[in-house]
Design an enzyme around this catalytic site. Structure first.
Site, PDB file in Angstrom:
ATOM      1  N   LYS A   1       0.846  -1.199   0.000  1.00 27.84           N
ATOM      2  CA  LYS A   1       0.000   0.000   0.000  1.00 27.84           C
ATOM      3  C   LYS A   1       0.874   1.239   0.000  1.00 27.84           C
ATOM      4  O   LYS A   1       1.732   1.401   0.866  1.00 27.84           O
ATOM      5  CB  LYS A   1      -0.930   0.008   1.218  1.00 27.84           C
ATOM      6  CG  LYS A   1      -1.934   1.156   1.203  1.00 27.84           C
ATOM      7  CD  LYS A   1      -2.946   1.046   2.338  1.00 27.84           C
ATOM      8  CE  LYS A   1      -2.370   1.514   3.665  1.00 27.84           C
ATOM      9  NZ  LYS A   1      -2.138   2.991   3.701  1.00 27.84           N
ATOM     10  N   THR A   2       0.640   2.118  -0.970  1.00 30.23           N
ATOM     11  CA  THR A   2       1.477   3.305  -1.137  1.00 30.23           C
ATOM     12  C   THR A   2       0.669   4.595  -0.971  1.00 30.23           C
ATOM     13  O   THR A   2      -0.546   4.612  -1.141  1.00 30.23           O
ATOM     14  CB  THR A   2       2.116   3.328  -2.545  1.00 30.23           C
ATOM     15  OG1 THR A   2       1.071   3.342  -3.538  1.00 30.23           O
ATOM     16  CG2 THR A   2       2.998   2.110  -2.761  1.00 30.23           C
TER      17      THR A   2
ATOM     18  N   LYS B   1      -7.546   7.603  -1.618  1.00 28.92           N
ATOM     19  CA  LYS B   1      -8.753   8.121  -0.945  1.00 28.92           C
ATOM     20  C   LYS B   1      -9.404   9.242  -1.758  1.00 28.92           C
ATOM     21  O   LYS B   1      -9.615  10.358  -1.277  1.00 28.92           O
ATOM     22  CB  LYS B   1      -8.435   8.607   0.469  1.00 28.92           C
ATOM     23  CG  LYS B   1      -7.946   7.514   1.415  1.00 28.92           C
ATOM     24  CD  LYS B   1      -7.778   8.040   2.837  1.00 28.92           C
ATOM     25  CE  LYS B   1      -7.304   6.956   3.796  1.00 28.92           C
ATOM     26  NZ  LYS B   1      -5.867   6.596   3.589  1.00 28.92           N
ATOM     27  N   PHE B   2      -9.757   8.945  -2.990  1.00 35.58           N
ATOM     28  CA  PHE B   2     -10.437   9.921  -3.838  1.00 35.58           C
ATOM     29  C   PHE B   2     -11.695  10.427  -3.136  1.00 35.58           C
ATOM     30  O   PHE B   2     -12.390   9.669  -2.453  1.00 35.58           O
ATOM     31  CB  PHE B   2     -10.826   9.278  -5.170  1.00 35.58           C
ATOM     32  CG  PHE B   2      -9.661   8.944  -6.052  1.00 35.58           C
ATOM     33  CD1 PHE B   2      -9.022   9.935  -6.784  1.00 35.58           C
ATOM     34  CD2 PHE B   2      -9.201   7.638  -6.153  1.00 35.58           C
ATOM     35  CE1 PHE B   2      -7.944   9.629  -7.604  1.00 35.58           C
ATOM     36  CE2 PHE B   2      -8.127   7.320  -6.969  1.00 35.58           C
ATOM     37  CZ  PHE B   2      -7.493   8.314  -7.692  1.00 35.58           C
ATOM     38  N   ALA B   3     -11.995  11.719  -3.338  1.00 36.67           N
ATOM     39  CA  ALA B   3     -13.132  12.298  -2.605  1.00 36.67           C
ATOM     40  C   ALA B   3     -13.782  13.460  -3.352  1.00 36.67           C
ATOM     41  O   ALA B   3     -14.326  14.365  -2.729  1.00 36.67           O
ATOM     42  CB  ALA B   3     -12.674  12.763  -1.222  1.00 36.67           C
ATOM     43  N   ASP B   4     -13.752  13.423  -4.682  1.00 32.99           N
ATOM     44  CA  ASP B   4     -14.310  14.528  -5.460  1.00 32.99           C
ATOM     45  C   ASP B   4     -15.401  14.005  -6.396  1.00 32.99           C
ATOM     46  O   ASP B   4     -15.706  12.814  -6.404  1.00 32.99           O
ATOM     47  CB  ASP B   4     -13.195  15.231  -6.247  1.00 32.99           C
ATOM     48  CG  ASP B   4     -13.405  16.731  -6.340  1.00 32.99           C
ATOM     49  OD1 ASP B   4     -14.556  17.150  -6.602  1.00 32.99           O
ATOM     50  OD2 ASP B   4     -12.432  17.487  -6.170  1.00 32.99           O
ATOM     51  N   ILE B   5     -15.949  14.883  -7.210  1.00 31.82           N
ATOM     52  CA  ILE B   5     -16.999  14.474  -8.145  1.00 31.82           C
ATOM     53  C   ILE B   5     -16.414  13.567  -9.224  1.00 31.82           C
ATOM     54  O   ILE B   5     -15.200  13.543  -9.453  1.00 31.82           O
ATOM     55  CB  ILE B   5     -17.688  15.698  -8.786  1.00 31.82           C
ATOM     56  CG1 ILE B   5     -16.672  16.528  -9.582  1.00 31.82           C
ATOM     57  CG2 ILE B   5     -18.374  16.549  -7.712  1.00 31.82           C
ATOM     58  CD1 ILE B   5     -17.313  17.612 -10.427  1.00 31.82           C
TER      59      ILE B   5
ATOM     60  N   ARG C   1       4.171   1.117  10.498  1.00 28.33           N
ATOM     61  CA  ARG C   1       5.357   1.354  11.320  1.00 28.33           C
ATOM     62  C   ARG C   1       5.742   0.167  12.180  1.00 28.33           C
ATOM     63  O   ARG C   1       6.906   0.023  12.558  1.00 28.33           O
ATOM     64  CB  ARG C   1       5.122   2.596  12.183  1.00 28.33           C
ATOM     65  CG  ARG C   1       5.164   3.894  11.387  1.00 28.33           C
ATOM     66  CD  ARG C   1       4.546   5.060  12.140  1.00 28.33           C
ATOM     67  NE  ARG C   1       3.080   4.987  12.152  1.00 28.33           N
ATOM     68  CZ  ARG C   1       2.291   5.896  12.721  1.00 28.33           C
ATOM     69  NH1 ARG C   1       2.828   6.939  13.332  1.00 28.33           N
ATOM     70  NH2 ARG C   1       0.973   5.772  12.680  1.00 28.33           N
TER      71      ARG C   1
END
EC number: 4.1.1.23
Length: 263
Positions: free
Chosen positions: A60-61, A93-97, A232
């Site tokens: 995961k990056t 974490k896309f969060a737009d239209i 971590r």
């Protein structure tokens, strides 16, 4: 319920190509460990990917925090994914239209869809965000996770937000194959969502910045999640990266075996 079946059984029956590939990989390597490589240099990221590669199913990056990002980094990550047999998950974490995320996903500096097998999105903007991402990702065989719950203290991802996120996933199972969450989301016999759980630690309970940790046993057996996400706890001590990766791999896999045997 599908959550309690073996990864091999779930792979054989799963309608989503990305989920099928992930379950097959997990069974093949006997691992449900994802490393969250939240580092800021190309050298660090590649070192973690190579050192942990044999023990993980997913890297995961956060590609946008790499100070010296270049296209060679992507090329090397893809080579390491092939070498060690793991999938790449860009935690964007896309969060737009929909129209905006479509370009964020496929274009720009990072061209995420061209190399990341998996990405994720908030459902705050509504279902259009899935439509936009699907337009780019589905033809490439990519998969999407929705953020249904988060592991940080005080997170607002709960209640009706979580419920509606699950409903969106049900309506888009060709592209959405699971969730970032803290417990299993499968409520119907005919659905099989993959749940990846952040906030997993064997030695600490928190980090002073709101992160709360649970053990692999709590996450896999008690909460019914499928993939443990560890950061971590593995790479915090540079001299123990491989040792800790193997330790978490074994803890996660043993928890999975116990869950399957119980049911």
């Amino acid at each position: 319920m599908n959550t309690f079946k073996t990864y091999a059984d779930r792979a054989a029956r799963h309608p989503n190509g990305c989920a099928k590939a992930l379950f097959e990989l997990m069974e093949r390597k006997q691992t449900n460990l994802s490393i969250a490589a939240d580092v800021t240099t190309k050298k660090e990221l590649l070192h973690i990917a190579d050192a942990c590669g044999p023990y993980i199913c997913i890297l995961k990056t956060h590609i946008d925090i790499i100070d010296d990002f270049d296209e060679d980094l992507v090329a090397q990550l893809c080579e390491l994914a092939k070498k060690h047999d793991f999938l790449l998950f860009e935690d964007r974490k896309f969060a737009d239209i929909g129209n905006t995320v479509k370009h964020q996903y496929g274009k720009g500096v990072y061209k995420i869809a061209s190399w990341a097998h998996i990405t994720n999105a908030h459902t705050v903007p509504g279902e259009g965000i899935i439509t936009g991402l699907r337009e780019v990702g589905l033809p490439l065989g990519r998969g999407l996770l929705l953020l249904a719950e988060m592991s940080s203290k005080g997170a607002l991802t709960k209640g009706s937000y979580t419920t509606e996120s699950v409903e969106m996933a049900r309506r888009n199972q060709d592209f959405v194959f699971g969730f970032i969450a803290q417990h299993k989301m499968n409520e119907k016999d005919d659905e099989d969502f993959v749940v990846m759980a952040p906030g997993v630690g064997l030695d600490v309970k928190g980090d002073g910045l709101g992160q709360q940790y649970r053990t692999p046993y709590q996450v896999i057996v008690e909460s019914g999640c499928d993939v443990i996400i560890v950061g971590r706890g593995i790479y915090g001590n540079p001299d123990q990266i491989e040792f800790q990766a193997k330790r978490y791999k074994e803890a996660g896999w043993n928890a999975y075996l116990e869950r399957v045997q119980k049911h």
